[in-house]
Write an enzyme that holds these catalytic residues in place. Structure first.
Site, PDB file in Angstrom:
ATOM      1  CG  HIS A 204      -2.110  -0.871   1.089  1.00  0.00           C
ATOM      2  ND1 HIS A 204      -2.717  -1.117  -0.123  1.00  0.00           N
ATOM      3  CD2 HIS A 204      -2.818  -1.580   2.007  1.00  0.00           C
ATOM      4  CE1 HIS A 204      -3.749  -1.921   0.066  1.00  0.00           C
ATOM      5  NE2 HIS A 204      -3.822  -2.216   1.341  1.00  0.00           N
ATOM      6  CG  ASP A 470       2.413 -16.523 -14.186  1.00  0.00           C
ATOM      7  OD1 ASP A 470       3.137 -16.637 -13.181  1.00  0.00           O
ATOM      8  OD2 ASP A 470       1.183 -16.434 -14.137  1.00  0.00           O
ATOM      9  CB  CYS A 517      -0.808  -7.306 -20.047  1.00  0.00           C
ATOM     10  SG  CYS A 517      -1.038  -9.069 -19.768  1.00  0.00           S
TER      11      CYS A 517
END
Length: 586
Positions: A204, A470, A517
């Site tokens: 955060h 990935d 992406c």
């Protein structure tokens, strides 16, 4: 405050951490103390249990009131959309039965004090979060800690908010960790930088710092104990450095860098409405990756051409039950409407066996990355999958929407998915619900098998998107979250580059649109290399869009292709690195 008289006060030293938000800040340190969660454990008499339960409920009510007050302060404010999303996450954790009810069971059964009960439950939840494979989800354990810390403060009668200051000069906030509620509170003080002991690129603190446009360095481990109040600091958010008590030469050097960066940022804002076109006239699409509907605002502000990846699994997080079709529909529709006619690509949920979502069973796996996840889980849970597909299709009636299927690996997965989509369309027709019958369907290229089987996918899918995170992990057999081998996670490995180039060029031959992406899309040093491979569609965090756009505007496709082809012909890492440096110097 007077400077300490300790002779070591003026000694200069450098702390190394994780670069979380770019930029340079020259400031004085303000230390923030954090409430300890090492609470005392004591027994209570049976007749005191009811009073202890009331004390716990009162603390929960106090924290709820704090959150409601924070929401009120944000109304009509200029706070980034991320703040509201973070508060929503903390509200869900606060109201979840694991936090709101389970400690009460411990109080009653073990006859213990409320502080100890809630911290024990916190430890249990943190252990569960730390088993997650996804780094973003792992770091959400900090949310649980931050919520429990506020409850403990309420139980102890301590103020929920940290003290504000009114600095006469630029101030860097030094803390063990920062919650989103703290960040909203500190927004009023215009801090120049955040520095924390814990956290990562998806924490955060990092996200808030990026949304505020201030530098941040996290994961410094001992900054809170080593830095002293009011010490002079340089916070280098580009390189993950904090320089304490810099000498005059270093200070002058960084002042020059800071001035240059301010000028560059000002120039970048002029590019918001500019189309990304190379020097030789090739138009490039720049899209944004988002996790929550509230992220749509940042896409518009940074001039995104659309949303290239909406990670829908985040709608499933931090809740006891599964989102209904209507809930999902409202979320998807709000993004589509918010993008004002730009395309929105929604990826179906990329959940896995290690995430233990309610209603999906609890199937432990020794290697969740290779287990029942992504499209495999979608197809194994047809009712859940159909609910999401119906919601996505319903949202397609309100704008340009595309469906993206995660981690495809074989023809069977594609044919089954298309059959599910056809069935969802038939149900909507039967129910008289509007949708776009021609909504495009694409697939994520995230494993080597998908690259090698791409010819089939280009025949049956409308578009493709390469998930480099990935793809690198599966190609190199490296868990990028494992400290022991993370240094081997290399986007410039010859095998990785060859697979990416092959995927882009195979799709181009078939006239199938393809994007990147993953993190590589937003990495400035790789922009020209990807252009040279033939990439014409990038998708990244909204904050990275203008920097990448500027690089594209100064790039020549012909030059990029020449160097990219040379890189693909070598397996020597040193030669690849040297060629990349030359490419970026053009």
């Amino acid at each position: 405050m007077n400077a300490p008289t300790d002779p070591l006060f003026k000694i200069s030293f450098v702390l190394h951490g994780v670069a979380a938000a770019p930029g340079i800040a020259i400031a004085r340190a303000q230390l923030v103390s954090h409430a300890t969660l090492e609470v005392a454990h004591y027994d209570i008499a049976p007749e005191q249990i009811d009073d202890e339960l009331v004390r716990f409920d009162t603390a929960l009510a106090t924290v709820r009131a704090d959150f409601e007050a924070l929401h009120e302060r944000m109304k009509g404010d200029d706070a980034p959309a991320e703040f509201g999303a973070f508060l929503d996450v903390h509200w869900m954790i606060l109201t979840d039965t694991q936090i709101a009810k389970e400690p009460k069971r411990l109080i009653a059964e073990q006859q213990c004090n409320a502080e100890w009960a809630v911290t024990q439950q916190m430890k249990t939840l943190v252990e569960q979060f730390e088993q997650f494979e996804d780094p973003y989800l792992r770091e959400r354990s900090n949310d649980v800690v931050q919520v429990v810390e506020r409850i403990v403060k309420a139980l102890m009668g301590k103020p929920s908010e940290l003290p504000l200051i009114n600095p006469l000069h630029a101030t860097a906030l030094i803390a063990h960790d920062l919650s989103p509620a703290d960040a909203i509170h500190f927004k009023e003080s215009a801090f120049a930088a955040f520095v924390t002991d814990v956290g990562g690129a998806t924490s955060h603190t990092a996200i808030v710092a990026r949304s505020l446009g201030i530098p941040a360095v996290v994961a410094l481990h001992n900054a809170r104990s080593l830095i002293r109040e009011a010490e002079s600091l340089i916070v280098d958010g580009d390189n993950g450095l904090v320089i304490v008590n810099p000498d005059h030469q270093v200070l002058a050097e960084y002042e020059l860098k800071q001035s240059g960066q301010r000028l560059e940022r000002k120039k970048l804002t002029r590019l918001v409405a500019t189309r990304a076109v190379t020097l030789d006239g090739t138009v490039i699409d720049l899209n944004a990756n988002i996790e929550l509907p509230t992220d749509a605002k940042g896409c518009i502000e940074n001039g995104a051409d659309g949303v290239g990846l909406f990670r829908s699994e985040f709608l499933f997080m931090h809740r006891d039950d599964l989102p209904t079709e209507d809930e999902q529909f409202e979320s998807y529709r709000s993004v589509v409407v918010g993008l004002q006619g730009r395309p929105v690509t929604i990826r179906t949920f990329d959940l896995g066996a290690d995430k233990r979502m309610p209603g999906l069973g609890d199937r432990p796996s020794d290697n969740p990355a290779l287990g029942l996840r992504a499209i495999r889980l979608c197809l194994a849970e047809p009712k859940l999958f159909m609910t999401q597909l119906r919601a996505i299709l319903r949202a397609s009636a309100f704008g340009r929407l595309r469906i993206l299927i995660p981690m495809i690996s074989n023809a069977h997965e594609v044919t089954q998915t298309l059959a599910f989509i056809a069935r969802a369309k038939a149900e909507l027709v039967r129910d008289g619900i509007a949708f776009d019958n021609d909504v495009p369907v694409g697939g994520m290229v995230e494993i080597p098998a998908a690259v090698l089987s791409l010819a089939y996918f280009t025949e049956h899918l409308d578009f493709l998107s390469i998930g480099t995170n990935d793809l690198i992990q599966y190609t190199l057999a490296v868990d990028r979250t494992d400290d022991a081998v993370a240094h081997m996670y290399d986007p410039l490995h010859p095998a990785v580059l060859k697979l990416i180039a092959q995927a882009i060029r195979t799709a181009a031959k078939a006239n199938t649109p393809i994007a990147v992406c993953g993190e590589m899309a937003g990495e400035l040093r790789l922009t020209r290399l990807l252009l040279g491979f033939g990439l014409r569609n990038f998708s990244m965090h909204p904050a990275q869009l203008l920097t990448i756009k500027q690089r594209i505007l100064t790039s020549s496709i012909a030059d990029c292709e020449a160097v990219a082809n040379r890189i693909l012909r070598t397996d020597d890492p040193d030669k690849i690195a040297a060629a990349l440096v030359k490419l970026n110097a053009l």
